[in-house]
Design an enzyme around this catalytic site. Structure first.
Site, PDB file in Angstrom:
ATOM      1  N   ASN A  11       6.142   3.604  -8.357  1.00 31.78           N
ATOM      2  CA  ASN A  11       5.074   4.363  -9.014  1.00 31.78           C
ATOM      3  C   ASN A  11       4.725   5.536  -8.105  1.00 31.78           C
ATOM      4  OD1 ASN A  11       2.798   5.308 -10.255  1.00 31.78           O
ATOM      5  ND2 ASN A  11       1.579   3.432  -9.985  1.00 31.78           N
ATOM      6  N   LYS A  13       2.832   7.921  -8.650  1.00 28.58           N
ATOM      7  CA  LYS A  13       1.447   8.374  -8.856  1.00 28.58           C
ATOM      8  C   LYS A  13       1.399   9.908  -8.898  1.00 28.58           C
ATOM      9  CE  LYS A  13      -0.168   4.083  -6.884  1.00 28.58           C
ATOM     10  NZ  LYS A  13      -1.195   3.338  -6.189  1.00 28.58           N
ATOM     11  N   HIS A  95      -2.742   0.332 -15.353  1.00 30.07           N
ATOM     12  CA  HIS A  95      -2.792   0.377 -13.888  1.00 30.07           C
ATOM     13  C   HIS A  95      -4.249   0.384 -13.422  1.00 30.07           C
ATOM     14  CE1 HIS A  95      -2.463   1.801  -9.790  1.00 30.07           C
ATOM     15  NE2 HIS A  95      -1.245   1.283  -9.811  1.00 30.07           N
ATOM     16  N   GLU A  97      -5.767   2.055 -11.317  1.00 34.33           N
ATOM     17  CA  GLU A  97      -6.388   3.381 -11.189  1.00 34.33           C
ATOM     18  C   GLU A  97      -6.809   3.921 -12.560  1.00 34.33           C
ATOM     19  OE1 GLU A  97      -3.162   4.843  -8.809  1.00 34.33           O
ATOM     20  OE2 GLU A  97      -3.827   3.453  -7.258  1.00 34.33           O
ATOM     21  N   GLU A 165      -1.238  -6.960  -9.854  1.00 37.78           N
ATOM     22  CA  GLU A 165      -1.581  -6.067  -8.749  1.00 37.78           C
ATOM     23  C   GLU A 165      -3.047  -6.277  -8.368  1.00 37.78           C
ATOM     24  OE1 GLU A 165       1.081  -2.439  -8.504  1.00 37.78           O
ATOM     25  OE2 GLU A 165      -0.263  -1.999 -10.149  1.00 37.78           O
ATOM     26  N   GLY A 171      -2.712   0.218  -2.125  1.00 39.99           N
ATOM     27  CA  GLY A 171      -2.915   1.365  -1.251  1.00 39.99           C
ATOM     28  C   GLY A 171      -3.755   1.073  -0.026  1.00 39.99           C
ATOM     29  N   SER A 211       0.660  -2.752  -1.756  1.00 36.41           N
ATOM     30  CA  SER A 211       1.092  -2.616  -0.356  1.00 36.41           C
ATOM     31  C   SER A 211       2.409  -3.332  -0.053  1.00 36.41           C
ATOM     32  CB  SER A 211      -0.024  -3.079   0.595  1.00 36.41           C
ATOM     33  OG  SER A 211      -1.173  -2.266   0.417  1.00 36.41           O
TER      34      SER A 211
END
Ligand code: PGA
Length: 248
Positions: A11, A13, A95, A97, A165, A171, A211
């Site tokens: 991904n 991003k 996702h 985010e 996730e 991250g 991560s």
């Protein structure tokens, strides 16, 4: 147990430009990639065409989001049909985010999943608990509720990959331990068995994200219910090749 092909998604991003992504693409195209792994790179929408034209055909391309209808007055959005028109076969939906930075609801994510599948895109459907939810002991409740909304919108599970996730691991450099990942993946598979079917529980890939690095991927990949990864930061680096080859 059905054989589940190992699946590794990168991904990207909102990162990179034609120069840096071009370099990454050259690294991937020339690397030796385990042929038992399905590899998908999720490019920013403006680079979908660029990624598809330059990546080797053995690597699939995904969009990072899409809207829930085919066309219309939705400034800034893209449709599954447009994604397919650029030669990409997958889309990431739900996702964290999108959920937490852009406020997407379970309901909207469910509608997007249904529309993407109807338009023949594969869907990487993301779920995961926040730190406070894990600390409150509600991880299962949260991921089951998110999976339920996705399941209500899926007719053909053959085109769905479920990405677990945990938000606290994305991250942050704080990876879930292999045992933590396995525990949730096993429970999600049991949920699919109880609420969808044995066949779906045995065949759907449940991948882990948060991560993942070249250094921790092998131990995570050795867990029985971890069928691959969704990788953010490390997917922009040459170590993505090591992650693709985690089961080689
Ligand atoms: P990360 O991101 O690997 O940088 O933690 C994972 C993701 O958001 O899919």
């Amino acid at each position: 147990m059905a054989l589940r092909k190992f699946f590794v998604g990168g991904n990207w991003k909102m990162n990179g430009n034609k120069d840096s992504l071009g370099e990454l693409i050259t690294t991937l195209n020339t690397a030796s990639l385990h042929d038992e792994t399905e590899v998908v790179c999720a490019a920013p929408s403006i680079y979908l065409d660029f990624a598809r034209s330059n990546l080797d055909p053995r690597i699939s391309v995904a969009a990072q989001n899409c809207y829930k209808v085919a066309k219309g007055a939705f400034t800034g959005e893209i449709s599954p049909a447009m994604i397919r028109d650029c030669g990409a076969d997958w889309v990431i939906l739900g996702h964290s985010e999108r959920r937490h930075v852009f406020g997407e609801s379970d309901e909207l994510i469910g509608q997007k999943v249904a529309h993407a599948l109807e338009n023949d895109l594969g869907v990487i459907a993301c779920i995961g608990e926040k730190l406070e939810e894990r600390e409150a002991g509600t991880t299962e409740e949260v991921v089951y509720a998110q999976t339920q909304v996705i399941a209500e919108n899926v007719k053909d599970w053959g085109k769905v990959v479920l990405a677990y996730e945990p938000v606290w691991a994305i991250g942050t450099g704080k990876t879930a331990t292999p045992e933590q990942a396995q525990e949730v993946h096993e429970k999600l598979r049991a949920w699919l068995r109880a609420n969808v079917s044995d066949d779906v529980a045995d065949s759907v890939r449940i991948i882990y994200g948060g991560s993942v690095t070249g250094a921790n991927c092998r131990e995570l990949a050795s867990q029985g219910d971890v069928d691959g990864f969704l990788v953010g930061g490390a997917s922009l680096k040459p170590e993505f090749v090591d992650i693709i080859n985690a089961r080689a």
